[in-house]
Write a protein that holds these residues in place. Structure first.
Motif, PDB file in Angstrom:
ATOM      1  N   ARG A   1      -5.193  -5.483  -3.981  1.00  0.00           N
ATOM      2  CA  ARG A   1      -4.093  -4.534  -4.135  1.00  0.00           C
ATOM      3  C   ARG A   1      -3.147  -5.015  -5.221  1.00  0.00           C
ATOM      4  O   ARG A   1      -2.924  -6.209  -5.374  1.00  0.00           O
ATOM      5  CB  ARG A   1      -3.305  -4.394  -2.829  1.00  0.00           C
TER       6      ARG A   1
ATOM      7  N   ARG B   1       0.391  -5.689  -6.870  1.00  0.00           N
ATOM      8  CA  ARG B   1       1.723  -6.055  -6.394  1.00  0.00           C
ATOM      9  C   ARG B   1       2.685  -6.003  -7.574  1.00  0.00           C
ATOM     10  O   ARG B   1       2.431  -6.606  -8.616  1.00  0.00           O
ATOM     11  CB  ARG B   1       1.719  -7.446  -5.747  1.00  0.00           C
TER      12      ARG B   1
ATOM     13  N   ALA C   1       0.298   1.111  -4.103  1.00  0.00           N
ATOM     14  CA  ALA C   1       0.515  -0.273  -4.538  1.00  0.00           C
ATOM     15  C   ALA C   1       1.655  -0.871  -3.733  1.00  0.00           C
ATOM     16  O   ALA C   1       2.461  -0.153  -3.143  1.00  0.00           O
ATOM     17  CB  ALA C   1       0.834  -0.323  -6.036  1.00  0.00           C
ATOM     18  N   ASP C   2       1.699  -2.187  -3.680  1.00  0.00           N
ATOM     19  CA  ASP C   2       2.802  -2.879  -3.028  1.00  0.00           C
ATOM     20  C   ASP C   2       3.924  -3.057  -4.051  1.00  0.00           C
ATOM     21  O   ASP C   2       3.713  -3.671  -5.097  1.00  0.00           O
ATOM     22  CB  ASP C   2       2.367  -4.255  -2.525  1.00  0.00           C
TER      23      ASP C   2
ATOM     24  N   VAL D   1       7.872  -4.408  -4.414  1.00  0.00           N
ATOM     25  CA  VAL D   1       8.981  -5.147  -3.810  1.00  0.00           C
ATOM     26  C   VAL D   1      10.178  -5.037  -4.744  1.00  0.00           C
ATOM     27  O   VAL D   1      10.052  -5.265  -5.950  1.00  0.00           O
ATOM     28  CB  VAL D   1       8.608  -6.628  -3.589  1.00  0.00           C
TER      29      VAL D   1
ATOM     30  N   GLY E   1       4.962 -14.575  -4.441  1.00  0.00           N
ATOM     31  CA  GLY E   1       4.565 -13.213  -4.110  1.00  0.00           C
ATOM     32  C   GLY E   1       3.265 -12.744  -4.704  1.00  0.00           C
ATOM     33  O   GLY E   1       2.743 -11.698  -4.319  1.00  0.00           O
TER      34      GLY E   1
ATOM     35  N   PHE F   1       2.629 -11.502  -7.731  1.00  0.00           N
ATOM     36  CA  PHE F   1       2.840 -10.213  -8.380  1.00  0.00           C
ATOM     37  C   PHE F   1       2.056 -10.116  -9.685  1.00  0.00           C
ATOM     38  O   PHE F   1       1.954 -11.074 -10.446  1.00  0.00           O
ATOM     39  CB  PHE F   1       4.330 -10.004  -8.657  1.00  0.00           C
ATOM     40  N   HIS F   2       1.527  -8.922  -9.946  1.00  0.00           N
ATOM     41  CA  HIS F   2       0.786  -8.661 -11.179  1.00  0.00           C
ATOM     42  C   HIS F   2       1.667  -8.041 -12.257  1.00  0.00           C
ATOM     43  O   HIS F   2       1.396  -8.207 -13.448  1.00  0.00           O
ATOM     44  CB  HIS F   2      -0.382  -7.711 -10.893  1.00  0.00           C
TER      45      HIS F   2
ATOM     46  N   GLN G   1       0.036  -5.655   3.916  1.00  0.00           N
ATOM     47  CA  GLN G   1       0.397  -4.908   2.714  1.00  0.00           C
ATOM     48  C   GLN G   1       1.346  -5.685   1.817  1.00  0.00           C
ATOM     49  O   GLN G   1       1.340  -5.484   0.599  1.00  0.00           O
ATOM     50  CB  GLN G   1       1.029  -3.572   3.118  1.00  0.00           C
ATOM     51  N   GLU G   2       2.159  -6.538   2.405  1.00  0.00           N
ATOM     52  CA  GLU G   2       3.036  -7.414   1.618  1.00  0.00           C
ATOM     53  C   GLU G   2       2.820  -8.825   2.139  1.00  0.00           C
ATOM     54  O   GLU G   2       3.377  -9.226   3.157  1.00  0.00           O
ATOM     55  CB  GLU G   2       4.494  -6.994   1.745  1.00  0.00           C
ATOM     56  N   SER G   3       2.002  -9.563   1.428  1.00  0.00           N
ATOM     57  CA  SER G   3       1.498 -10.834   1.951  1.00  0.00           C
ATOM     58  C   SER G   3       2.583 -11.861   2.194  1.00  0.00           C
ATOM     59  O   SER G   3       2.349 -12.848   2.892  1.00  0.00           O
ATOM     60  CB  SER G   3       0.456 -11.413   0.987  1.00  0.00           C
TER      61      SER G   3
ATOM     62  N   HIS H   1       5.845 -10.992   3.428  1.00  0.00           N
ATOM     63  CA  HIS H   1       6.934 -10.301   4.119  1.00  0.00           C
ATOM     64  C   HIS H   1       7.402 -11.226   5.235  1.00  0.00           C
ATOM     65  O   HIS H   1       6.992 -11.117   6.395  1.00  0.00           O
ATOM     66  CB  HIS H   1       6.433  -8.973   4.675  1.00  0.00           C
TER      67      HIS H   1
END
Length: 632
Positions: A158, A160, A193-194, A196, A213, A215-216, A494-496, A498
């Motif tokens: 997914r 992020r 998409a996730d 934040v 996080g 993040f991509h 969904q939010e690894s 959180h």
């Protein structure tokens, strides 16, 4: 469309004259590029429509006398002359009728500020009236020749995205809360998409968030500046005081973030760099990020109009989605620019989007996750820039939701409920007012209605971790621990990272007498945020449940330190837990002292788990423990 590369390298020269080297499928060549006569006009080409600049406007910023076509003609004639022009037209002849396109890769030697500042996206062939930057048969890409290997992280299941809003004191003229809602809603409508959101993180917090996080995409919205020598973003320092962070400082914070593939800078002048030859070439924000190892950067010269932003986003989405896996994004950018041009005309600033790549021999990863990341980032960027929204009355719904959320925060619950219901009337599928309405109704004691709307928010945006968490948290408050577990677990999937969801899940497992599962959840949360006091406190509870009082003592002491440092309420549980742990290790004196400390705290914060304190005090035969209030 597949593209053949026509690589143009502009070399150092003297007195505004530069050498040119060309590599192409039909051969190599060389030529000269003369800057005289076009530098000043081209550097100011088309300027900002509306800016997010925080510096005073430069003099001479009025209407420009030269059109985009005239500036583009000058650029083309100055560059595509003699051998360079011959090679260009030979390559055009080679691809004619083949269904292939030609990609112009501008590879400019470092330190050529004048050349880098030119609006190469405006390159124009007068005979055919073609702007190369707005024709899908061509593409114009800026390649910075940075000798740094680009290491791409492994493919993620997914995407992020970390969206950062910068609003220091005195720079609040941007409606960032509304932009956040547009960003969130548009993302859910376009792709799953996730996402934040973080408001006003410091540099340290930004780096920590990125590293933990996975993040991509980093999407930054706020204010930017360029003072002629250095580009910067305006962060919020202590007490929200403005803190100018230049490109090199920001790049330093992004080093080592191996999952990061794209940075989108929604700030004015983020694409600019020094415009004088021989100066440090990486003082602009976008250029500094590329030098620092970021693979791709989308930056801009200024803001575009609402209509143009909508046209670009819709066209870019459609084009990139149609290309399939592994294709380059510059074709979609070209189509998006052309779409803007249709709306605003040739002189309306359609060339504002600028794409920077690290090196001309590095391709974008040929995998769907990155293509989706670029797609979402571009769509979000231009939706935010234009302040528009795709679906009919949804823009009004966003404003109503924001007003309702504000009223709720101020305690005006009935008024807030009215605004949120009106937002849902205009846009029934809008998840944000659904989850906000659930919170309002919970505070009003309308628990069944709150649960109904919390479930509806999850149905409207099932991939949004925060909505899953809100539903799980509400179920916990209603005493339905078993029912809450699926939602809380889904939020952590969904939010690894959180951390709050992991903590809530751990507490549920502890109440259900499942300490092993609680420990797994709590350890995962602490891996994300080892400084969150409730997580440390609850791990101490798990220690006690598993018969590990020595480990519990360490955890409860750490939790008390964290609670005190954060100025948090809720010291009762870790204080009582520490007393229990001391009693289990036979340290009666410390256990009694802990109980004395416990009864001095605010009893309003005592949870059912900590109400056995009186029995423990009697068991330990503690002297001087005063039972007052609810503890009698």
């Amino acid at each position: 469309m597949e593209y053949d590369d026509f690589v143009i390298q502009i070399l150092h020269g003297q007195d505004g004259s530069y050498g040119v080297l060309v590599e192409s499928p039909v051969g190599s060549g060389k030529g000269r590029f003369e800057l005289s006569g076009l530098g000043a006009a081209a550097r100011g080409a088309l300027g900002p429509v509306v800016t997010r600049d925080v510096r005073p406007a430069e003099s001479g910023g009025g209407p420009r006398s030269r059109t985009a076509g005239e500036i583009g003609d000058d650029l083309f004639q100055a560059l595509f002359r003699d051998g360079v022009g011959n090679l260009f037209y030979k390559n055009l002849g080679r691809i004619e009728g083949s269904g292939r396109g030609l990609r112009i890769r501008m590879r400019i030697d470092l330190g050529l500020g004048h050349v880098m500042a030119l609006p190469w996206e405006l390159l124009h062939i007068a005979d055919s009236d073609d702007f190369l930057g707005a024709d899908s048969n061509f593409s114009v890409v800026r390649s910075l020749d940075v000798m740094r290997s680009v290491v791409l992280a492994s493919k993620a299941n997914r995407l992020r995205i970390l969206a950062v809003a910068l609003s220091p004191q005195g720079y609040d003229n941007l409606d960032l809360p509304a932009e956040r809602l547009i960003l969130e809603h548009a993302a859910k409508r376009c792709l799953s998409a996730d996402i934040v959101f973080r408001e006003n993180p410091g540099r340290k917090e930004l780096r920590s968030e990125l590293r933990k996080g996975g993040f991509h995409v980093l999407h930054i919205m706020g204010h930017g500046a360029f003072d002629g020598a250095t580009g910067s973003l305006v962060f919020a320092g202590p007490q929200r005081q403005p803190e100018f962070v230049d490109g090199r400082e920001l790049a330093a914070e992004l080093k080592g973030c191996s999952d990061l593939r794209l940075v989108v800078l929604n700030t004015c002048h983020s694409a600019r760099s020094v415009e004088e030859d021989g100066q440090q070439p990486f003082t602009g924000v976008a250029a500094a990020l590329v030098q620092g190892g970021v693979h791709a950067v989308v930056a801009m010269r200024s803001r575009i109009s609402d209509t143009a932003a909508l046209e670009f986003s819709e066209t870019f989405y459609r084009q990139l989605a149609a290309q399939g896996e592994g294709n380059e994004i510059d074709a979609a950018v070209a189509e998006g620019r052309l779409a803007i041009q249709r709306v605003v005309g040739q002189d309306g600033g359609w060339d504002l989007p600028v794409l920077f790549l690290s090196r001309e021999d590095v391709r974008l990863p040929k995998r769907r996750s990155f293509a989706r990341a670029l797609l979402l980032a571009f769509v979000l960027l231009f939706l935010i820039l234009g302040g528009c929204f795709i679906y009919g009355q949804s823009y009004k719904a966003i404003g109503l939701n924001e007003k309702g959320a504000l009223l709720a925060r101020e305690g005006h619950l009935e008024e807030a409920r009215g605004f949120l219901l009106e937002a849902l009337r205009l846009d029934p599928g809008y998840a944000a007012p659904l989850t906000n309405l659930a919170g309002v109704e919970e505070h009003m004691g309308r628990y069944e209605e709150a649960l109904q709307h919390a479930r509806a928010a999850v149905e409207a945006a099932p991939s949004q971790a925060s909505y899953q968490y809100n539903l799980g948290r509400l179920l916990v408050r209603l005493g339905r621990d078993e029912d809450a577990i699926p939602s809380l677990r889904q939020a952590t999937k969904q939010e690894s990272c959180h951390a709050s969801a992991f903590n809530e899940l751990g507490e549920v497992y502890l109440r259900l007498d499942r300490p092993a599962e609680a420990r797994v959840a709590l350890d995962a949360g602490l891996h994300c945020d080892p400084t969150l006091g409730p997580l440390v406190k609850n791990r101490g509870r798990a220690d006690l449940e598993e018969g590990k009082p020595g480990e519990a003592i360490r955890d409860f002491e750490d939790a008390l330190h964290l609670y005190g440092r954060e100025g948090r309420a809720g010291l009762e549980e870790p204080t009582y837990g520490l007393a229990v742990a001391y009693s289990q290790t036979g340290r009666r004196d410390l256990a009694c002292q802990g109980l004395r400390d416990f009864f001095r705290l605010d009893p309003a914060g005592v949870t059912p788990w900590a109400r056995d304190a009186r029995s423990l005090a009697q068991q330990q035969r503690c002297d001087g423990v005063f039972y007052t209030g609810r503890h009698k």
